[in-house]
Design an enzyme around this catalytic site. Structure first.
Site, PDB file in Angstrom:
ATOM      1  N   ASN A  30      -6.250   2.893  -1.264  1.00 23.93           N
ATOM      2  CA  ASN A  30      -7.394   3.061  -0.164  1.00 23.93           C
ATOM      3  C   ASN A  30      -6.661   4.335   1.008  1.00 23.93           C
ATOM      4  O   ASN A  30      -5.371   4.169   1.626  1.00 23.93           O
ATOM      5  CB  ASN A  30      -6.847   2.100   0.639  1.00 23.93           C
ATOM      6  CG  ASN A  30      -8.427   1.753   1.610  1.00 23.93           C
ATOM      7  OD1 ASN A  30      -9.403   2.049   1.391  1.00 23.93           O
ATOM      8  ND2 ASN A  30      -7.623   1.454   2.596  1.00 23.93           N
ATOM      9  N   LYS A  72      -1.331   0.753  -2.437  1.00 27.87           N
ATOM     10  CA  LYS A  72      -1.259   1.470  -1.300  1.00 27.87           C
ATOM     11  C   LYS A  72      -1.954   2.063  -0.160  1.00 27.87           C
ATOM     12  O   LYS A  72      -3.210   2.850  -0.493  1.00 27.87           O
ATOM     13  CB  LYS A  72      -1.028   3.143  -2.234  1.00 27.87           C
ATOM     14  CG  LYS A  72      -0.393   4.067  -1.365  1.00 27.87           C
ATOM     15  CD  LYS A  72      -0.268   5.375  -1.882  1.00 27.87           C
ATOM     16  CE  LYS A  72      -0.531   5.928  -2.085  1.00 27.87           C
ATOM     17  NZ  LYS A  72      -0.783   7.190  -2.616  1.00 27.87           N
ATOM     18  N   ASP A  73      -2.027   1.231   1.075  1.00 32.14           N
ATOM     19  CA  ASP A  73      -2.821   1.350   1.990  1.00 32.14           C
ATOM     20  C   ASP A  73      -2.640   3.159   3.307  1.00 32.14           C
ATOM     21  O   ASP A  73      -1.315   2.749   3.695  1.00 32.14           O
ATOM     22  CB  ASP A  73      -2.549   0.241   2.908  1.00 32.14           C
ATOM     23  CG  ASP A  73      -4.193   1.042   4.141  1.00 32.14           C
ATOM     24  OD1 ASP A  73      -5.011   1.012   3.145  1.00 32.14           O
ATOM     25  OD2 ASP A  73      -3.394  -0.196   4.598  1.00 32.14           O
TER      26      ASP A  73
END
Ligand code: ELE
Length: 287
Positions: free
Chosen positions: A130, A154-155
């Site tokens: 993201n 994975k932000d």
């Protein structure tokens, strides 16, 4: 808590330098990086061909024990083919993908379908990458839960609360933050780790920072984070994706190749300016 490196993709005269890629991966994993993120943003993933991404995966899988492979593409068949291809390599612990980008009018249901298609195409866990600032849309915790088959995220987001929400709504999901300025925060709130571009140039510093947090020495951990922030501040105005190559040379002492236009390499003056601009931070980062 994992330190994951979204590795730079080294070019020479427009062609991949796979030996250098593998060597770079060996160096940073020896210095504390736990896993390698192939074809992310720092790795110029969206600017690579399918064949190039396959070649990078093969090289990464030969050099590291743990690999996450970013397959996002606006050509669905390419994303699915890359996800399938990854199954050949034992080192691949997950497939990751940005949501379909550019098209602003895709619905949430259409985004969910994309990820479900990816999940159906591979036996490996699928992670969401993201990155609203790059992609133009936010697949937040609620939307991610709706998708139903994601095993990690994975932000890349400046809000740690935004990243934490994935963990709150999906406690079994692997949750990483992707912002270099939130390494200290990510370790301190007990995320599963970080995917930090700085792992390309100061892997040993990130390992020390993690160690300080584990020992409860937040003061030392914070001064390392602040010194990393100084490096980011200096590098970003030059075009961070290009500056990372130079930062590897400055901090690790070897030539990391070049990006490929339209991600243009830095000019000689910019390189010299960057080296001078990070000199102070460099001494703060030294052991
Ligand atoms: C981060 C970018 C984000 C690292 C990747 C990464 O390269 O794939 O400047 O915070 O937007 O996404 O380095 O950089 P900022 O995971």
């Amino acid at each position: 808590m994992d330190i994951i490196a979204p590795v730079v993709t080294p070019f020479r005269n427009g062609r991949l330098d796979l030996d250098l890629y593998a060597e770079h991966i060996r160096n940073i994993t020896a210095k504390g990086v736990d896993a390698i993120f192939v074809a992310g943003t720092t790795g110029l993933g969206p600017a690579l061909s399918v064949e190039e991404r396959k070649a990078l995966l093969e090289a990464a899988a030969s050099a590291a024990r743990r690999v996450i492979f970013q397959v996002g593409s606006l050509v669905l068949d390419q994303a699915l083919a890359l996800a399938k291809y990854a199954e050949r390599f034992d080192a691949v612990e997950a497939i990751a993908s940005v949501p379909p980008y550019y098209f602003p009018r895709l619905s949430e249901r259409q985004i969910a379908k994309y990820f479900r298609d990816l999940c159906a195409a591979t036996t490996r866990p699928v992670y969401l990458y993201n990155y609203p600032a790059a992609v133009g849309r936010d697949v937040d915790a609620k939307a991610a839960r709706e998708i139903g088959c994601l095993k990690g995220v994975k932000d890349t987001n400046d809000s740690i609360a935004h990243t934490l929400a994935y963990k709150r709504l999906m406690p079994h999901m692997r949750v990483y933050n992707g912002s270099d300025s939130l390494v200290l925060a990510s370790f301190s709130v007990g995320l599963d780790g970080v995917v930090a571009s700085s792992a390309n140039y100061v892997p040993e510093v990130l390992a020390r920072l993690r160690e300080y947090v584990a020992r409860g020495d937040l003061e030392r951990a914070r001064s390392l984070q602040f010194a990393i922030d100084e490096v980011l501040e200096a590098a970003r105005p030059l075009g961070y994706s290009s500056a990372v190559y130079e930062l590897v040379e400055i901090f690790q002492g070897y030539d990391a190749g070049e990006p490929r236009p339209p991600i243009y390499p830095l000019d000689p003056e910019e390189r010299a300016w960057l080296r001078a601009a990070v000199a102070q931070a460099r001494s703060k980062l030294a052991p």
